[in-house]
Design a protein around this motif. Structure first.
Motif, mmCIF file in Angstrom:
data_model
loop_
_atom_site.group_PDB
_atom_site.id
_atom_site.type_symbol
_atom_site.label_atom_id
_atom_site.label_comp_id
_atom_site.label_asym_id
_atom_site.label_seq_id
_atom_site.Cartn_x
_atom_site.Cartn_y
_atom_site.Cartn_z
ATOM 1 N N GLY A 1 1.012 -1.746 -0.070
ATOM 2 C CA GLY A 1 -0.053 0.431 0.039
ATOM 3 C C GLY A 1 0.834 1.451 -0.038
ATOM 4 O O GLY A 1 0.689 2.322 -1.217
ATOM 5 N N PRO A 2 1.747 1.434 1.175
ATOM 6 C CA PRO A 2 2.488 2.799 0.663
ATOM 7 C C PRO A 2 3.252 2.773 -0.185
ATOM 8 O O PRO A 2 3.764 4.024 -0.387
ATOM 9 C CB PRO A 2 3.259 2.414 1.960
ATOM 10 C CG PRO A 2 2.874 1.074 3.123
ATOM 11 C CD PRO A 2 2.188 0.501 2.573
ATOM 12 N N LEU A 3 3.978 2.222 -0.705
ATOM 13 C CA LEU A 3 4.817 2.154 -2.312
ATOM 14 C C LEU A 3 3.660 3.291 -3.148
ATOM 15 O O LEU A 3 4.750 3.923 -4.044
ATOM 16 C CB LEU A 3 4.198 0.770 -3.173
ATOM 17 C CG LEU A 3 5.010 0.802 -4.839
ATOM 18 C CD1 LEU A 3 6.356 1.309 -4.088
ATOM 19 C CD2 LEU A 3 4.780 -0.323 -5.446
ATOM 20 N N THR A 4 2.184 3.634 -3.079
ATOM 21 C CA THR A 4 2.209 4.879 -4.147
ATOM 22 C C THR A 4 2.428 6.096 -3.196
ATOM 23 O O THR A 4 2.100 6.753 -4.762
ATOM 24 C CB THR A 4 0.229 4.273 -4.005
ATOM 25 O OG1 THR A 4 0.134 4.522 -2.178
ATOM 26 C CG2 THR A 4 -0.521 3.112 -3.903
ATOM 27 N N VAL A 5 2.941 6.204 -2.008
ATOM 28 C CA VAL A 5 3.806 7.635 -2.234
ATOM 29 C C VAL A 5 4.741 7.537 -3.168
ATOM 30 O O VAL A 5 5.181 8.995 -3.114
ATOM 31 C CB VAL A 5 3.827 7.806 -0.614
ATOM 32 C CG1 VAL A 5 2.282 7.503 0.019
ATOM 33 C CG2 VAL A 5 4.845 7.164 -0.153
ATOM 34 N N ALA A 6 5.418 6.843 -3.185
ATOM 35 C CA ALA A 6 6.354 6.795 -4.243
ATOM 36 C C ALA A 6 6.529 8.044 -5.887
ATOM 37 O O ALA A 6 5.877 7.992 -6.326
ATOM 38 C CB ALA A 6 7.423 5.655 -4.656
ATOM 39 N N SER A 7 7.163 9.278 -5.819
ATOM 40 C CA SER A 7 6.936 9.775 -6.542
ATOM 41 C C SER A 7 9.240 10.853 -6.318
ATOM 42 O O SER A 7 8.995 10.864 -6.414
ATOM 43 C CB SER A 7 6.583 11.235 -6.072
ATOM 44 O OG SER A 7 6.459 11.506 -5.063
ATOM 45 N N PRO A 8 8.569 11.841 -8.150
ATOM 46 C CA PRO A 8 10.536 12.565 -7.881
ATOM 47 C C PRO A 8 10.368 13.059 -6.665
ATOM 48 O O PRO A 8 11.361 13.449 -6.163
ATOM 49 C CB PRO A 8 9.932 13.192 -8.998
ATOM 50 C CG PRO A 8 8.969 12.573 -9.645
ATOM 51 C CD PRO A 8 8.277 11.954 -8.985
ATOM 52 N N GLU A 9 9.424 13.532 -5.835
ATOM 53 C CA GLU A 9 9.041 14.348 -4.672
ATOM 54 C C GLU A 9 10.097 13.326 -3.350
ATOM 55 O O GLU A 9 9.564 14.562 -2.516
ATOM 56 C CB GLU A 9 7.883 15.378 -4.176
ATOM 57 C CG GLU A 9 8.366 16.546 -5.606
ATOM 58 C CD GLU A 9 9.344 16.854 -5.362
ATOM 59 O OE1 GLU A 9 9.986 17.866 -5.080
ATOM 60 O OE2 GLU A 9 9.448 17.054 -6.845
ATOM 61 N N VAL A 10 10.009 12.270 -3.720
ATOM 62 C CA VAL A 10 10.221 11.768 -2.072
ATOM 63 C C VAL A 10 11.260 10.692 -1.938
ATOM 64 O O VAL A 10 11.313 9.716 -3.134
ATOM 65 C CB VAL A 10 8.657 10.471 -1.763
ATOM 66 C CG1 VAL A 10 9.005 9.866 -0.617
ATOM 67 C CG2 VAL A 10 7.037 11.367 -2.014
ATOM 68 N N VAL A 11 12.083 10.927 -1.497
ATOM 69 C CA VAL A 11 13.717 10.565 -1.812
ATOM 70 C C VAL A 11 13.161 9.106 -0.150
ATOM 71 O O VAL A 11 12.590 9.041 -0.452
ATOM 72 C CB VAL A 11 14.326 10.970 -1.273
ATOM 73 C CG1 VAL A 11 16.232 10.521 -1.071
ATOM 74 C CG2 VAL A 11 14.979 12.387 -1.537
ATOM 75 N N VAL A 12 14.030 7.875 -1.477
ATOM 76 C CA VAL A 12 13.906 6.988 -0.872
ATOM 77 C C VAL A 12 15.412 6.453 -0.652
ATOM 78 O O VAL A 12 16.474 6.783 -1.507
ATOM 79 C CB VAL A 12 13.704 5.403 -1.681
ATOM 80 C CG1 VAL A 12 14.095 4.148 -0.436
ATOM 81 C CG2 VAL A 12 12.156 5.457 -2.091
ATOM 82 N N VAL A 13 15.266 6.140 0.591
ATOM 83 C CA VAL A 13 16.444 5.684 2.029
ATOM 84 C C VAL A 13 16.593 4.365 2.302
ATOM 85 O O VAL A 13 15.936 4.056 2.833
ATOM 86 C CB VAL A 13 17.341 6.542 2.788
ATOM 87 C CG1 VAL A 13 18.464 6.288 3.077
ATOM 88 C CG2 VAL A 13 17.259 7.829 2.677
ATOM 89 N N ALA A 14 17.652 3.637 1.408
ATOM 90 C CA ALA A 14 17.731 2.378 1.389
ATOM 91 C C ALA A 14 18.731 1.848 2.420
ATOM 92 O O ALA A 14 19.790 2.133 1.986
ATOM 93 C CB ALA A 14 17.511 1.444 -0.214
#
Length: 353
Positions: free
Chosen positions: A250-263
């Motif tokens: 579900g939360p995957l949908t917030v991914a966008s060019p304005e949201v950085v993913v820190v893995a």
């Protein structure tokens, strides 16, 4: 100067960890002497950064004891009057100050109910220590900056030692890397603190965006939770920590060019899972910062790598990952022109009841 205190406290981490590791055998002996002869259950009590440490402790204690481990909901005790038989239970109460009223209250009530309470705190002389059968102290000078740093990594080391003591000899060696890895941990943290060049591009990216998703899984999960907490409390941006598996639900949908993913990743069975989740976020436009193992962001165009020294088992590798999260949060806050020593609206001790 802004950030002077927290940077100084971060720099103390190798010395703090070295002192804890020197007590490894003594801590094992003290915990084993206090444990119930037949352990029926394990529970953890914590808030804030200590709650993130408790998540790590949960994984390790389940592996070590073979028992389900619960995170206590303190309000059930303090507000709803919940009482239960805690005989033959290990209760681990985590509080850096040892003075958070609800943690002390719940630990005391469980001790009265027959539990073996182990306090994990920076303050050996504190109300929490007074109600505990065993106190595992980080053993450093008082932390003054609001963001907890040296006390968090110290607590992570202590709960790992606690889990080692709660299980059979060597039960966690496959996950820590064994005695050799404990010997490498201090240098790994010192190298992480000294290796600042890879941070520049990552900080520039984080400072240009308003929010971030921090991903890890399993024995590195605490790094994502703590990295997100440090970022949100210092930068005042919106940062959330997720298990990479939960993020796909579900939360995957917030991914966008304005949201950085820190893995965050370390060698182990979940590294591929975290990397695959990062790629799923990239498909929706998120830029990626890969912290730790190079494979966590391998093959992702434009990904920024922020490595940590390799060779530790996952249970200890989480500590350099947490240090990287501290560095990213503090440096991003400074880049935004704010003071990470004293974030607006926060106090060092939060007096929840």
């Amino acid at each position: 100067m802004a950030g002077t205190q927290v940077v100084a406290e971060m720099a103390e981490q190798p010395a703090v960890l070295a002192a804890i590791i020197a007590r490894r055998a003594a801590i094992h002996a003290e915990v084993r002497a206090a444990l119930p002869q037949t352990l029926r259950g394990v529970a953890l009590i914590a808030r804030g950064s200590s709650d993130n440490v408790a998540v790590h402790a949960r994984y390790l204690l389940e592996l070590a004891t073979g028992l389900p481990v619960s995170l206590v909901a303190p309000s059930l005790v303090t507000r709803y009057g919940f009482v239960t038989d805690m005989r033959d239970h290990l209760v681990v109460a985590l509080s850096q100050s040892g003075r958070t009223p609800e943690i002390v209250d719940v630990a005391g009530r469980f001790a009265d109910g027959g539990a073996c309470v182990v306090a994990v705190t920076n303050e050996a002389d504190s109300p929490l220590a007074d109600v505990a059968a065993v106190t595992l102290s980080v053993g450093t000078s008082r932390e003054l900056a609001v963001p907890a740093t040296k006390t968090v990594t110290g607590q992570l080391a202590l709960v790992t030692l606690l889990a080692e003591a709660a299980g059979a000899d060597g039960a966690l060696d496959a996950f820590t890397g064994g005695p050799a890895a404990w010997g490498q941990l201090v240098d790994a943290v010192a190298q992480t603190l000294a290796d600042t060049d890879p941070l520049d591009a990552a900080v520039a990216l984080l400072a240009s965006k308003g929010s971030g998703i921090h991903l890890a899984r399993g024995l590195t999960y605490a790094a994502a939770l703590e990295g997100a907490l440090k970022a949100k409390e210092t930068t005042r941006g919106i940062h959330e920590g997720f298990s990479s598996a939960d993020f796909l639900h579900g939360p995957l949908t917030v991914a966008s060019p304005e949201v950085v993913v820190v893995a965050y990743g370390a060698t182990g069975p979940v590294l591929v899972d975290v990397a695959e989740t990062a790629r799923a976020a990239v498909a929706l436009g998120s830029p990626v910062i890969g912290v730790g193992h190079p494979d966590v962001a391998a093959g992702i165009d434009g990904a920024i790598g922020v490595p940590t020294p390799q060779g530790l088992g996952e249970a200890l590798a989480v500590i350099p990952l947490v240090v990287r999260g501290q560095q990213l949060a503090i440096r991003t806050t400074l880049a935004l022109g704010s003071d990470p020593d004293a974030p607006q609206g926060l106090n060092k001790v939060t007096a929840t009841h």
